[in-house]
Every structure is written in C-alpha cells, then in structure tokens.
Design a protein around this motif. Sequence first.
Motif, PDB file in Angstrom:
ATOM      1  N   LEU A  43       0.836  -1.206   0.000  1.00  0.00           N
ATOM      2  CA  LEU A  43       0.000   0.000   0.000  1.00  0.00           C
ATOM      3  C   LEU A  43       0.867   1.250   0.000  1.00  0.00           C
ATOM      4  O   LEU A  43       0.606   2.214  -0.701  1.00  0.00           O
ATOM      5  CB  LEU A  43      -0.880   0.022   1.253  1.00  0.00           C
ATOM      6  N   MET A  46       2.412   2.168  -3.249  1.00  0.00           N
ATOM      7  CA  MET A  46       1.463   2.530  -4.297  1.00  0.00           C
ATOM      8  C   MET A  46       1.425   4.044  -4.518  1.00  0.00           C
ATOM      9  O   MET A  46       0.920   4.521  -5.525  1.00  0.00           O
ATOM     10  CB  MET A  46       0.056   2.025  -3.950  1.00  0.00           C
ATOM     11  N   ARG A  48       4.011   5.611  -5.012  1.00  0.00           N
ATOM     12  CA  ARG A  48       5.290   5.731  -5.716  1.00  0.00           C
ATOM     13  C   ARG A  48       6.411   6.071  -4.740  1.00  0.00           C
ATOM     14  O   ARG A  48       6.210   6.753  -3.746  1.00  0.00           O
ATOM     15  CB  ARG A  48       5.252   6.776  -6.842  1.00  0.00           C
ATOM     16  N   ASP A  65       2.719  11.717  -2.605  1.00  0.00           N
ATOM     17  CA  ASP A  65       1.296  11.495  -2.338  1.00  0.00           C
ATOM     18  C   ASP A  65       1.077  11.117  -0.868  1.00  0.00           C
ATOM     19  O   ASP A  65       1.572  10.082  -0.421  1.00  0.00           O
ATOM     20  CB  ASP A  65       0.817  10.374  -3.269  1.00  0.00           C
ATOM     21  N   LEU A  67      -1.760  10.302   0.601  1.00  0.00           N
ATOM     22  CA  LEU A  67      -2.895   9.425   0.877  1.00  0.00           C
ATOM     23  C   LEU A  67      -2.479   7.990   1.228  1.00  0.00           C
ATOM     24  O   LEU A  67      -2.976   7.446   2.222  1.00  0.00           O
ATOM     25  CB  LEU A  67      -3.872   9.437  -0.304  1.00  0.00           C
ATOM     26  N   PRO A  68      -1.548   7.362   0.465  1.00  0.00           N
ATOM     27  CA  PRO A  68      -1.161   6.002   0.844  1.00  0.00           C
ATOM     28  C   PRO A  68      -0.597   5.928   2.257  1.00  0.00           C
ATOM     29  O   PRO A  68      -0.754   4.913   2.936  1.00  0.00           O
ATOM     30  CB  PRO A  68      -0.093   5.632  -0.185  1.00  0.00           C
ATOM     31  N   LEU A  71      -3.546   5.717   4.368  1.00  0.00           N
ATOM     32  CA  LEU A  71      -4.156   4.388   4.220  1.00  0.00           C
ATOM     33  C   LEU A  71      -3.360   3.346   4.981  1.00  0.00           C
ATOM     34  O   LEU A  71      -3.911   2.496   5.692  1.00  0.00           O
ATOM     35  CB  LEU A  71      -4.218   3.992   2.744  1.00  0.00           C
TER      36      LEU A  71
END
Lengths: 113, 504
Positions: A43, A46, A48, A65, A67-68, A71
């Motif tokens: 996760l 993901m 990157r 990013d 968000l991962p 998460l």
Amino acid sequence: MEALIALVIGVLTASGVFLALRGQTFPVVLGLTFLSYAVNLFLFVMGRLAIGVPPVISDAAAYTDPLPQALVLTAIVISFGMTAFVIVLALKARAELGNDHVDGMHSDEDAAR
Amino acid sequence: MNGLAMHLPILPVLLPLVAGIVLLTLRSAPLAAQRGISLAATAALVPLALALLATASDGTQLVYKLGNWDAPYGIVLVADRLAAWMLMATALVALFALLHALRGDDVKGRHFHVLYQLQLFGLNGAFLTGDLFNLFVFFEILLLASYGLLLHGGGRLRVKAGLHFVVINLVGSTLFLFAVGTLYGVTGTLNMADLAVKLARTVPENLALVEAAGLLLFGVFALKAALLPLHLWLPAAYAHTSAPVAALFAIMTKVGAYSILRVYSLMFGADAGAVANLLADWLMPLALVTLVAGMLGAVAATALRQQIAYLVIASVGTLLAAFALDSVDGLAAGLYYLPHTTLATAAMFLLADPIGRARGERADRFEPGPAMPGAPILGGLFFAAAIAMAGLPPLSGFLGKFMLLRAALESPWLTWLWSAVLATGLIGVIALARSGSLLFYRTHSTTEKLPAPGTADWLPAAGLLLLGFGLVLWAGPVSDYATATAAQLLEPQAYIDAVLGGRP
C-alpha cells in the motif's frame, strides 16, 4: 529500489502464504503477520517511491502522495488489532482444544501432521 | 434540505457507534438499563431506514460529504435505493434477533450489547459508504465485532469454528488491501464514483493490472458471501454460534452480495469501457454451482442448524444468480429475494434454538427423540419457515424464485438456471420435509422432563415470518421498488453525477 521493494513484498507474501497454510496455530499467526507486513508495504509504495520530498504541498516543487501514508496507517492499526485478537484466540483454542492444531486434533499422530 | 434531514445518511452509522460506546461505559449498570439502551438504539434504526427509504424511493441519491469536503477528495456516504433497501433489511433482522437475545443469550458472556451495536455500525457503514477504502474499514469493523459475537458464550466447537472464521477473514482482508492498493496505484483514487470514471478510461498497458485487482476484489467479496469454493468456513461458524448471532449473520453474507452488486454495477458495469462486464463469465456458473452445493449440503446435514447454514449458502447462490443476469428484471428478482431470504433464514435460526432446547440433550441433531413440549406452535412456525425457505407458494420465497425464473427467459443461461433452480427447489423441499418429520413426528414418549418453550422463545421468529408474509401482501410495491432500484443500478452515470457533482 523498485525491484528491491518488489522482491521484499514478494518474499514476505510467499512466506506468509506458506506459513498460513501450516497446521499449527502459531505458524498461521506468523503467516498472517507476514501477509499484513507485505500488504502494508505494498500500500505504501502505491504512492510511488520518493526520497526526501514532503507529503504536503509547499514551496518545494515536488511532493509525494500523502494518501497512501494515511491508508497504510489505518491498515497497520487494523492489522495490529487483528493480530492481537488472533493470538488471544489461538491461546484460547489451545486451552479449549488441548492442542495447537488448527482443527483441534486429538491424537498425537494427528497433531504431529 | 436543512437540519436533521441533511444529516440523515450519517445517522444509521453514528447511532450504533454512540450506543456501543455508551454501553461500553455502562458495564456495571443494571442489566435492564443496558438492554434498554441496546434495544432502543436498534429499534431506532427502523424509522431511520424508513426515512431513508422514503427519501431514496423517488430516485434521489443522497450524498453526505463528511467534513463537507467535495468528492473525490473527501469521503462520502451515499444513500441510494439499494443502500436504503439494505439498511431496512438489516434494521429489521437486527431488531428481532436482539429481542430473541434478550431472553438470556446476552448474559452468557460479556459485552454482548457493545459488540452487537458495533456490528450494526459496521454493517450500516458498509452499505452507505461511497469509498472503497472505507468499505474495507467498515468490513473490518463488522468482522471484528462478528468475531466477538461468534465466540460469545464460549465452548469448544465455537472456538474451533471461530478460529477458522477469523483466520480466513484475515486472509480475505489482506487480499482486499492488495486489490485496493493496486486500484489506487493505477487510478490514484478510491472514491467509487471517481474510480468508475477513471477505470472506464484505463489505458491498455494497465488493463491487466486493473482486471487482476477487479477479480481479486471479487474473490474477497465472494469469500464474504460464501460463494463456492470459498464457502467452507460458513457451515461450522453459523451452526455453532448462538441463535441471535446466527440470525444477525443472515445479513452478513448479504454484505458480500451487496458489495459484488455495488462494485460490479458501478465500476465494472456495461459502461466501463475496457473493463466492462468483468464478471460476466464468472458469476453465473459460480452462483449456480453454489446453489447446487448448498442444497446438497442441506440434504446431507446431520443437525438442524447445520442444515440452515447450508440453506444460507444455497440462498447466496440464488441471489447471485439473479444478480448475474445483469438485467433490470434479474436484479429486481434478486433484490426482492434478498430481504425474503434474510428474514426467512433469521427466523429459521431463531426457531432452531427453542426446538433444540425442547429436545433436551439431543439438541437439534437429526435423530428420533422424545415428543417435545410445545410441538404444535414450534412445528407450525417451522412449517411456515420451511415453506418460505424452500420457495413454495404462497410465501415470499416462491415469488422471489418466480421473478428469477421469469427474468431468465431472455438469458443465454436459461436452461442451466431453470434446471438448477427447479431441481434445488425440489431437493430443498425434500430436505426440509425430512428434517421436519424427523424432529416433530418420529418421537417416542418419555419420562424425561423437558422444558416447554415460553412465548418469548418463539415470538421473535414469528415476527420475522410475519414480516416475510408482508413481502407477499405488499409484493406489488416491493417489487416496484426493487425494479426501480435495479434500473438505478444499471444507470451508474446518475450515481457518478450525484457524487462528483457533475464534474468530469
């Protein structure tokens, strides 16, 4: 670095699957733990892979990013709680069933398999 | 919209959560207070679901933006016809199962009511969420609560079945995360409406990745729904837990069926471009095999609750066969069948409990036993529930199956579906007739003192059966609503526009 991370995830997943298919509860719990490590790492990447860039939009041109990361934090908390639960359950099963086989075998040969 | 009406979609999620936390702090409060709070919170879900049904019935897709962040950046709850329908079924089953639990099952272990409320929190959240990762989170919440409920009361067989249930679901959660991660890696979003838009524009080099993620997701949902060959965890888990929990779990397999319907009508439906109709080749054969295997299991079962558990598997097969038709009529048949099978199965599980207790040490095993006290009332209710489950007229199972058979007329699967449904219908009648005659007729007199069932033992089950009868009495409005829901599901663009506010 991508190849290395992919390899790590692959090895963790393979070990996790192998251990989760064992007959005793302890290897199964370990296998589930490996699987959750693998998925957490998966996760995370993901979003990157990037080194030294902030997860927020700032003056710096590049950002990664976020968000991962959120998460994976959720996934870690959940899998941590689940692991604790399954360990307690495995101990309870050991106490109730008299052995640590996942099917609660009774005779010694059964348990040894 | 203003005030409370605006916040309607979040209330079915918040209410059980708050009730659960309050109950956790009231551990030492009198039992009556705990029961009262739990019952009030569960009963309040019924009017909430009714209000959502009323709002959704004109086709409104109520979108609730948490923290007022616009989708796809924020998380949304979406209350459309399907979500309201599922909430209604959950609320009704939960209420009657809880009523049954109040007669003693809730004090056999600790924290029953807390777990029960958190289970409802997870269920309602899973039906309402419009975000794939939140679906995972709500799945985990309902599963964690279900682990606690399943093991509630303890016992050797329960622990053994529980261990299998927990381990297989943990593996399922891991696979869910892998699928979610892959979809996020390809599309950069997890909002279901946004995913639908982005997946339709999948570039060819990512096609294999998206298909792998989509089918992995299907595997996870199939595991929750107990679709063959991922059904092996279900019979032991359902047969060995306590009656109210098994009755509540009647809705749990439907969560898997709901997720399949939601995700594959929205994200991988006919409009999804390169990934359209991803499940077309898979769902129907698997559903029919599940139906047949479930019914064969029901014939071979050696105890009543085990038999009902296999009938749950068969009903999942029927339900998903209807969804696999992928037409308005097919989905409508499935959506009519869904509340029917949930209510009937829950009633059966609640009935198996007093039947088992009235038979003394033989419990619900299929072996001749002493004549049970209260046989007329228990037998009568069992008869009604069996007719509903087997799909004989005049009860709702017949109408559901009739709608399914009629919807299949245009389908290339016509022969297979008709033969599977009709043959398993016959097998189901035989299995239930055999168990009913064995439990109630092949009896001998005894000096054993058996406890007679009280009114509270069978009243919740009777209530559920009465609701199932309501599905027949109001079959017109109910099937109209189901047809409208099916039409809404097959037009995912309206859902996407409602969530994303018409932005591309």
